[in-house]
Design a protein around this motif. Structure first.
Motif, mmCIF file in Angstrom:
data_model
loop_
_atom_site.group_PDB
_atom_site.id
_atom_site.type_symbol
_atom_site.label_atom_id
_atom_site.label_comp_id
_atom_site.label_asym_id
_atom_site.label_seq_id
_atom_site.Cartn_x
_atom_site.Cartn_y
_atom_site.Cartn_z
ATOM 1 N N UNK A 116 0.846 -1.195 0.000
ATOM 2 C CA UNK A 116 0.000 0.000 0.000
ATOM 3 C C UNK A 116 0.881 1.243 0.000
ATOM 4 N N UNK A 117 1.434 1.564 -1.163
ATOM 5 C CA UNK A 117 2.355 2.692 -1.194
ATOM 6 C C UNK A 117 1.614 4.009 -1.016
ATOM 7 N N UNK A 118 2.089 4.833 -0.092
ATOM 8 C CA UNK A 118 1.500 6.164 0.039
ATOM 9 C C UNK A 118 2.525 7.091 0.660
ATOM 10 N N UNK A 119 2.370 8.367 0.354
ATOM 11 C CA UNK A 119 3.315 9.355 0.854
ATOM 12 C C UNK A 119 3.204 9.484 2.372
ATOM 13 N N UNK A 163 2.397 7.185 4.483
ATOM 14 C CA UNK A 163 3.052 6.041 5.114
ATOM 15 C C UNK A 163 4.552 6.259 5.160
ATOM 16 N N UNK A 164 5.092 6.968 4.159
ATOM 17 C CA UNK A 164 6.527 7.248 4.174
ATOM 18 C C UNK A 164 6.862 8.245 5.279
ATOM 19 N N UNK A 165 5.983 9.233 5.463
ATOM 20 C CA UNK A 165 6.248 10.241 6.498
ATOM 21 C C UNK A 165 6.185 9.601 7.880
ATOM 22 N N UNK A 209 6.730 6.505 8.758
ATOM 23 C CA UNK A 209 7.261 5.182 8.454
ATOM 24 C C UNK A 209 7.146 4.228 9.636
#
Lengths: 356, 263
Positions: free
Chosen positions: B112-115, B117-119, B121
């Motif tokens: 589930x790639x999302x921005x 989720x990166x922030x 992490x």
């Protein structure tokens, strides 16, 4: 830099996937963070306000653009326009009575929505054509800001930024403004560091490298290009607002013209496409080099008894940016970050070069 | 006997590029669990078939069904989500990433790639990343890629790059795997390794394989059935031994003189 990788072992995927798997890097980072946070205590107000503060803010901007140019591989020549939208939207939002945190979000959202509208149109083309389309965005936004008095107050007007506030408390000191900008820079840095190790970042790189191969493993190239535009514009908008509130404190349309866009592009390329550390280096070099260069040219001119006009002096940085971009693209396309990396790799095994 | 299940069915597909008719009424089907060979001289339309299945060049006429569902004209990234994975004739790996990251991209449709989720992490993405890392490591073991795991993709030798591309296709857990010349440019030993991997992949993961290959020894050893193309036309089909001894196939490869020699 005399340390070795020998003896550093990771026994879990988690520890191998840390942001800084090498203990020495973590210590170095801790030291740099300490230096950065404590800067107001040991730097003179002049150095803090006119060197370090802009460096921190422009690094944030460079990081935002790097997400688009470095990770997703899409050129954007209108980043200053994105920042302008954020700055004007945030100032108007605070004047409207919103708290500053909400205003920053409004600035970011305004930038990302407008950026996305242009992005959606621009992404139908690639490469050079995309560059020209983003250039058009710069012109259109510039024109709109100048010619709509409700936004700028007219072409000659400056718009005063309200006082910076954190949760309603006014921040009036130089140190406070610096820390505010540093905080945003830290958030964006953490975001980009994490992007590299998550599926989001991998999808962006996949689209950048080979969009057809990305598609065949289920990555929608158009969607991820748009997402990159969205995120990058959001960061640009918030950074533009921070630039207005913490640094300029009164904004005019000229502060966001094409030269500024070129300057941010120069920061990204000189620093290193797709490198977080590179954005710090690039912003530092592009901001600080002209200052030293101007001093140097001025003293050279006076030593040679030449009289240089100020407009000649003011053009020198632009020539320098151009030269730097061309030079780095030719000789070190991955920028200062790559040079740092090479030096580091050299010393990792020095003097036993064969050990690599 | 039970009728075998058709995983992929291509029904009289036609595709032209300008004045060139690259595929002429091509029909074939691939049964579940089969290794199906697609051979033919250069420019005979093999890759065009693959490209029309995976959505790059939608067919002008005809229909393509995957597990009974029409996928004609579907965008490539949607085809991937249905369970079709492929490799490319000229490698299509992503420079600027390590071998491990290249294989991890293959998990894209399961993540589930999302921005955001990166922030965040540590809260949102870490557990997912590590779980998929486990799955990827199984495939790394399977294809014996352990020692290049952390190497940048640019400096990995060609034979290994082909294997990494296979790994990237396998980790997406496809039901159908399309291999476009997986052994081009390989030496005998590398070819044997690759053949073994393809057989094992089918065995262990229940894959259906569509294989394009130029090495006839490989094709006749691996494939259950095959089709031979020449100038976009199907000239022979069936079991490898039958198809390859067909006079028209010999003619396509060696010319009419060659046919006399072969006879």
């Amino acid at each position: 830099m005399l340390y070795r990788l020998a003896g550093i072992r990771h026994t879990t995927y988690r520890s191998a996937r840390q942001l800084f798997p090498i203990p020495f890097d973590r210590k170095l980072l801790g030291f740099v963070i300490l230096l950065g946070v404590a800067a107001p205590f040991y730097l003179s107000p002049l150095h803090l306000n006119s060197y370090l503060l802009p460096w921190v803010i422009w690094t944030t901007a460079a990081l935002g653009l790097n997400l688009l140019m470095g990770w997703a591989g899409q050129v954007h020549l209108g980043y200053a326009a994105v920042m302008a939208i954020g700055a004007y939207a945030a100032i108007h939002a605070t004047r409207f009575g919103l708290p500053l945190e909400a205003a920053l979000l409004v600035g970011g959202l305004a930038s990302s929505v407008i950026g996305l509208a242009f992005g959606a149109a621009a992404l139908r083309v690639k490469g050079l054509y995309l560059a020209v389309t983003t250039l058009a965005m710069q012109s259109i936004v510039d024109w709109t800001i100048v010619h709509v008095p409700a936004i700028s107050g007219g072409s000659q007007a400056t718009l005063q930024a309200p006082t910076l506030r954190l949760f309603g408390l006014p921040i009036e000191t130089d140190a406070g403004r610096y820390w505010y900008a540093l905080g945003l820079c830290a958030i964006v840095t953490v975001f980009l560091l994490n992007v590299s190790r998550t599926s989001f970042g991998r999808a962006l790189v996949a689209v950048r490298e080979k969009d057809f191969a990305a598609a065949i493993i289920g990555v929608s190239p158009f969607k991820f290009k748009l997402l990159a535009f969205w995120c990058s514009s959001f960061i640009g908008g918030v950074t533009g607002a921070i630039l207005a509130f913490c640094y300029y404190r009164a904004i005019t349309p000229e502060q966001f013209h094409l030269e500024v866009s070129i300057q941010v592009v120069a920061m990204v390329i000189v620093g290193g496409l797709g490198s977080v550390l590179g954005s710090y280096f690039g912003a530092g070099l592009v901001l600080l080099a002209p200052i030293f260069l101007n001093n140097w040219v001025a003293s050279l001119a006076s030593a040679l008894n030449l009289s240089l006009q100020t407009d000649v002096l003011s053009q020198i940085p632009l020539v320098l940016y151009g030269g730097l971009i061309v030079g780095f693209l030719l000789f070190e396309p991955l920028g200062l970050a790559k040079i740092y990396d090479n030096v580091r790799n050299y010393f990792l095994v020095w003097p036993f070069r064969h050990a690599r | 006997m039970q009728e075998p299940e058709k995983v992929l069915e291509i029904r009289s597909v036609d595709r032209s590029f300008g004045g060139l008719r690259a595929l002429k009424e091509v029909s074939l089907h691939v049964n579940r669990g089969e290794i199906f060979g697609l051979v033919g001289p250069n420019g005979s339309g093999k890759t065009t078939i693959v490209n029309s299945v995976t959505g790059f060049y939608p067919p002008d006429k005809g229909d393509i069904l995957f597990e009974g569902r029409s996928i004609k004209g579907m965008a490539p990234h949607r085809v991937a989500r249905l369970g079709i994975a492929r490799t490319f004739q000229n490698l299509a790996l992503f420079r600027g990433m390590s071998v491990l990251d290249n294989i991890l991209v293959g998990r894209h449709i399961h993540m589930h790639p999302s921005a955001l989720a990166a922030l965040f992490y540590w809260v949102w993405a870490e557990r997912e990343e590590l779980r998929h890392r486990d799955i990827v490591e199984e495939t790394i073991d399977f294809l014996q890629l352990q020692d290049v795991r952390d190497t940048p993709i640019e400096i990995v030798p060609l034979g290994l790059q082909k294997r990494i591309e296979l790994a990237r296709a396998l980790v997406s857990e496809p039901r159908m795997l399309i291999l476009d010349e997986p052994m081009a440019g390989m030496n005998q030993e590398e070819k044997e390794y690759m053949a073994r991997f393809i057989l094992d992949a089918r065995e262990e993961r229940g894959l259906t394989v569509l294989l394009i290959e130029h090495h006839m020894d490989v094709v006749s050893a691996l494939c259950d059935r095959m089709t031979v193309l020449s100038y976009g036309e199907q000239i022979a089909g069936g079991k490898p031994a039958e198809a390859l001894s067909n006079p028209r196939v010999i003619e396509a490869y060696l010319g009419t003189k060659g046919r006399e020699h072969a006879a």
